[in-house]
Design a protein around this motif. Structure first.
Motif, PDB file in Angstrom:
ATOM      1  N   LYS A 136       0.836  -1.209   0.000  1.00  0.00           N
ATOM      2  CA  LYS A 136       0.000   0.000   0.000  1.00  0.00           C
ATOM      3  C   LYS A 136       0.864   1.250   0.000  1.00  0.00           C
ATOM      4  CE  LYS A 136      -4.086  -1.814   2.359  1.00  0.00           C
ATOM      5  NZ  LYS A 136      -4.972  -1.679   3.542  1.00  0.00           N
ATOM      6  N   GLN A 137       1.957   1.232   0.767  1.00  0.00           N
ATOM      7  CA  GLN A 137       2.866   2.381   0.834  1.00  0.00           C
ATOM      8  C   GLN A 137       3.527   2.617  -0.521  1.00  0.00           C
ATOM      9  OE1 GLN A 137       3.282   4.493   3.328  1.00  0.00           O
ATOM     10  NE2 GLN A 137       4.796   5.687   2.226  1.00  0.00           N
ATOM     11  N   ARG A 138       3.971   1.532  -1.167  1.00  0.00           N
ATOM     12  CA  ARG A 138       4.601   1.670  -2.493  1.00  0.00           C
ATOM     13  C   ARG A 138       3.610   2.249  -3.508  1.00  0.00           C
ATOM     14  NH1 ARG A 138       7.092  -3.317  -0.982  1.00  0.00           N
ATOM     15  NH2 ARG A 138       5.453  -4.492  -2.008  1.00  0.00           N
ATOM     16  N   GLU A 139       2.371   1.759  -3.485  1.00  0.00           N
ATOM     17  CA  GLU A 139       1.366   2.257  -4.424  1.00  0.00           C
ATOM     18  C   GLU A 139       1.071   3.738  -4.173  1.00  0.00           C
ATOM     19  OE1 GLU A 139      -1.928  -0.397  -3.901  1.00  0.00           O
ATOM     20  OE2 GLU A 139      -0.924  -2.036  -4.948  1.00  0.00           O
ATOM     21  N   SER A 140       1.007   4.116  -2.917  1.00  0.00           N
ATOM     22  CA  SER A 140       0.770   5.514  -2.568  1.00  0.00           C
ATOM     23  C   SER A 140       1.905   6.400  -3.072  1.00  0.00           C
ATOM     24  CB  SER A 140       0.621   5.652  -1.054  1.00  0.00           C
ATOM     25  OG  SER A 140       0.520   6.993  -0.684  1.00  0.00           O
ATOM     26  N   GLN A 149       3.935   5.722  -5.552  1.00  0.00           N
ATOM     27  CA  GLN A 149       3.903   5.747  -7.014  1.00  0.00           C
ATOM     28  C   GLN A 149       2.878   6.751  -7.512  1.00  0.00           C
ATOM     29  OE1 GLN A 149       3.176   1.653  -8.060  1.00  0.00           O
ATOM     30  NE2 GLN A 149       5.355   1.171  -8.214  1.00  0.00           N
ATOM     31  N   ARG A 150       1.696   6.786  -6.861  1.00  0.00           N
ATOM     32  CA  ARG A 150       0.669   7.748  -7.270  1.00  0.00           C
ATOM     33  C   ARG A 150       1.173   9.175  -7.072  1.00  0.00           C
ATOM     34  NH1 ARG A 150      -2.686   3.997  -4.926  1.00  0.00           N
ATOM     35  NH2 ARG A 150      -2.736   5.092  -2.939  1.00  0.00           N
ATOM     36  N   LYS A 151       1.842   9.429  -5.952  1.00  0.00           N
ATOM     37  CA  LYS A 151       2.381  10.766  -5.704  1.00  0.00           C
ATOM     38  C   LYS A 151       3.421  11.122  -6.756  1.00  0.00           C
ATOM     39  CE  LYS A 151       1.699  10.846  -0.726  1.00  0.00           C
ATOM     40  NZ  LYS A 151       2.365  10.818   0.581  1.00  0.00           N
ATOM     41  N   ASN A 152       4.290  10.174  -7.095  1.00  0.00           N
ATOM     42  CA  ASN A 152       5.331  10.426  -8.099  1.00  0.00           C
ATOM     43  C   ASN A 152       4.722  10.674  -9.468  1.00  0.00           C
ATOM     44  OD1 ASN A 152       7.406  10.215  -6.251  1.00  0.00           O
ATOM     45  ND2 ASN A 152       7.798   8.063  -6.689  1.00  0.00           N
ATOM     46  N   GLN A 153       3.694   9.911  -9.825  1.00  0.00           N
ATOM     47  CA  GLN A 153       3.056  10.089 -11.118  1.00  0.00           C
ATOM     48  C   GLN A 153       2.404  11.464 -11.216  1.00  0.00           C
ATOM     49  OE1 GLN A 153       0.461   6.716 -11.334  1.00  0.00           O
ATOM     50  NE2 GLN A 153       2.042   5.377 -12.140  1.00  0.00           N
ATOM     51  N   ASP A 154       1.838  11.919 -10.111  1.00  0.00           N
ATOM     52  CA  ASP A 154       1.200  13.229 -10.107  1.00  0.00           C
ATOM     53  C   ASP A 154       2.215  14.348 -10.319  1.00  0.00           C
ATOM     54  OD1 ASP A 154      -1.195  12.008  -9.648  1.00  0.00           O
ATOM     55  OD2 ASP A 154      -1.263  12.455  -7.504  1.00  0.00           O
TER      56      ASP A 154
END
Length: 130
Positions: free
Chosen positions: A81-85, A87-92
């Protein structure tokens, strides 16, 4: 952080209250802390203080254990869950200047009624005269 999230993250609950809310023992709660699954704040007197988010996580941990997951599995769930979070922040935040210019250009065209969202198609870059 929004108001609701801020309130849920305030660490104000002593371990006795958390024990009543979760039906866990103090030993279990401290064990989950030692396993880096929860991170209570400390008061000036070095007492653990828990937030509503911590209580939610403890209840979630109980559910995972009831479902047959072990500590390593639970840690992996939270790590994922932390990795996915992240990744979403980085993509943004990975928009280039060209991306931003394109988005603004398209929005200006749409606002002016010159282009509809369904008609958006990639255009060839304009050629400069030689």
């Amino acid at each position: 952080m929004r108001g609701k999230e801020l309130r849920r993250s305030l660490s104000v609950l002593p371990i006795g209250t958390v024990m009543k809310l979760t039906s866990l023992t103090a030993r279990q709660i401290r064990y989950y802390e030692s396993q880096k699954l929860i991170f209570p704040q400390r008061s000036d007197g070095n007492r653990r203080l828990y937030s509503l988010a911590d209580v939610d996580r403890l209840l979630e941990i109980k559910d995972y254990l009831d479902d047959g997951l072990n500590m390593a599995g639970i840690r992996e769930v939270y790590d994922q869950k932390q990795r996915e979070s992240e990744q979403r922040k980085n993509q943004d935040h990975q928009l280039t200047d060209d991306d931003v210019r394109k988005i603004l250009h398209d929005e200006f065209l749409q606002a002016g009624g010159l282009k509809t969202p369904s008609a958006q198609q990639p255009q060839a870059p304009l050629q400069k005269p030689l």
